[in-house]
Write a protein that holds these residues in place. Structure first.
Motif, short mmCIF file in Angstrom:
data_model
loop_
_atom_site.label_atom_id
_atom_site.label_comp_id
_atom_site.label_asym_id
_atom_site.label_seq_id
_atom_site.Cartn_x
_atom_site.Cartn_y
_atom_site.Cartn_z
N GLU A 104 40.12 120.22 74.59
CA GLU A 104 41.54 120.56 74.68
C GLU A 104 42.06 120.27 76.08
O GLU A 104 41.49 120.74 77.06
CB GLU A 104 41.74 122.04 74.35
N ALA A 115 37.60 123.88 72.83
CA ALA A 115 38.38 124.89 72.12
C ALA A 115 37.92 124.94 70.67
O ALA A 115 37.44 123.94 70.11
CB ALA A 115 39.87 124.58 72.19
N ARG A 136 39.25 129.50 73.67
CA ARG A 136 39.33 128.42 74.66
C ARG A 136 38.29 128.67 75.73
O ARG A 136 38.25 129.77 76.31
CB ARG A 136 40.72 128.36 75.27
N LYS A 140 39.17 125.49 82.59
CA LYS A 140 39.26 124.05 82.34
C LYS A 140 38.94 123.30 83.63
O LYS A 140 39.30 123.75 84.72
CB LYS A 140 40.65 123.68 81.83
#
Length: 369
Positions: A104, A115, A136, A140
């Motif tokens: 994602e 995700a 999630r 990130k």
């Protein structure tokens, strides 16, 4: 008489050698798939197949491949990322629910993570409806590597998801304030189960089930009632693990592999107090992907209960004969295909199905001899 006996012995030896080399027959059901990653049964002769480039298709055993389904969320495809695992809910026949995981993108760019989402497959098999992101991976990062991303539904209905260390963040696998190098467990609505092992522990993310993993791309629910996974090693040291709650599987403190340039990783040790040992490890690396326990006896009793692992670099399907958690023997299958085996699943008919990770990837059924 002596000559006749010798001929009989040679004939028996040749028969045994041929059986060892080709214990199953293969049947190509569909081809023309672009780097397929996972398959999920939605009927006796229909599967969903994910393509890493970000497409989900319905594939029939008559060779028909649908147009890409509509309704997928934004996917950051590239490197090892894209649309990865997909499974159908245990009650799919009544609720038409599937689960899929993917890379994602960050909302403003500059990173991605794995995700997990749920969706309902439309009755006309053309689109996904009611798409909902359940989990999630955090944080990130800007990486194209080590997404993990295998999903297992446990008998109690909870979902397990394997998560890679993102390659550049391997030390995160030993800290509990992030999801890198972890296995997580969530409910089907994305909530955290009350009996998760780290729930309420200060500084730990509550979804975490286990940690110390590198890039697990195979997972299956074992006949012993536990989650089993395998994990990519670096250069050598691929691992098979039985994953228990709240356990540390060691990466990168302990490993049976080395860096790609041949140097040791960390202290170069393979054991450490409080860290679990693999059930088996593979050096040279086979690059494992996909995993399934065979519960049927369609191939005879000697295969029932065996574990099957796809091999990318090794270009074979590996059969592991087990006694409890002990690996008694290993056998390489499908080496004559010369293709990377990305996924393996047992179908409703009790037969094994594999996907080959190629530009012209195939869906193959394994037939008993």
């Amino acid at each position: 008489m002596a000559l006749t006996g010798l001929i009989l012995v040679l004939a028996l030896w040749l028969s045994a050698a041929q059986a060892q080399a080709s214990p199953v027959r293969t049947q190509v059901l569909a081809q023309g798939l672009e780097h397929p990653w996972a398959l999920a049964f939605i009927g006796p002769e229909q599967v969903l197949v994910s393509e890493r480039a970000g497409r989900l298709r319905v594939v029939g055993f008559d060779g028909r491949i649908s147009a890409p389904l509509q309704g997928l969320p934004d996917i950051d495809e590239g490197g090892q990322g894209g649309l990865l695992d997909v499974i159908s809910d245990s009650a799919f026949a009544s609720n038409r629910t599937i689960y899929f995981c993917y890379s994602e993108p960050a909302p403003a760019g500059g990173g991605n993570s794995t995700a997990l989402a749920s969706a309902r497959l439309s009755a006309d098999l053309r689109r996904l409806e009611q798409v909902r992101v359940l989990f999630r991976q955090s944080p990130k990062v800007g990486s194209r590597h080590h997404f993990g991303c295998r999903i297992v539904e446990a008998p109690d209905g909870h979902l397990f998801l394997t998560l890679g260390d993102r390659f550049s963040r391997m030390d995160d696998a030993q800290t509990l304030d992030n999801h890198h190098g972890k296995v997580v467990r969530v409910a089907k609505d994305g909530s955290v189960p009350r009996d998760n092992p780290l729930l309420g522990r200060a500084g730990a993310l509550p979804e975490i089930w286990s940690w110390g993993h590198r890039n697990p791309q195979g997972a299956a629910w074992g006949p012993d009632g536990q989650l089993w996974i395998h994990d990519h090693g670096p250069r050598g040291g691929d691992e098979l693990n039985r994953v228990l709650p709240g356990r540390n599987y060691g990466w990168p403190v302990i490993t049976h592999g080395v860096n790609y340039i041949g140097t040791r990783i960390g202290a170069g040790i393979t054991e450490h107090p409080g860290m679990e040992q693999p059930l088996v490890h593979w050096t040279p690396s086979i690059a494992p992907s996909g995993m399934a326990f065979l519960r049927s006896n369609r191939y005879g009793p000697q295969w029932q209960g065996n574990l099957f692992v796809g091999a990318l670099r090794g270009q074979h399907l590996l059969r592991l004969q087990l006694e409890g958690t002990r690996v008694l023997a290993q056998q390489r299958l499908l080496e004559d295909l010369g293709q990377r085996i990305r996924d393996v699943r047992e179908g409703p008919d009790g037969l094994l199905y594999v996907l080959t990770d190629e530009r012209d990837g195939q869906l193959i059924r394994l037939l008993p001899p």
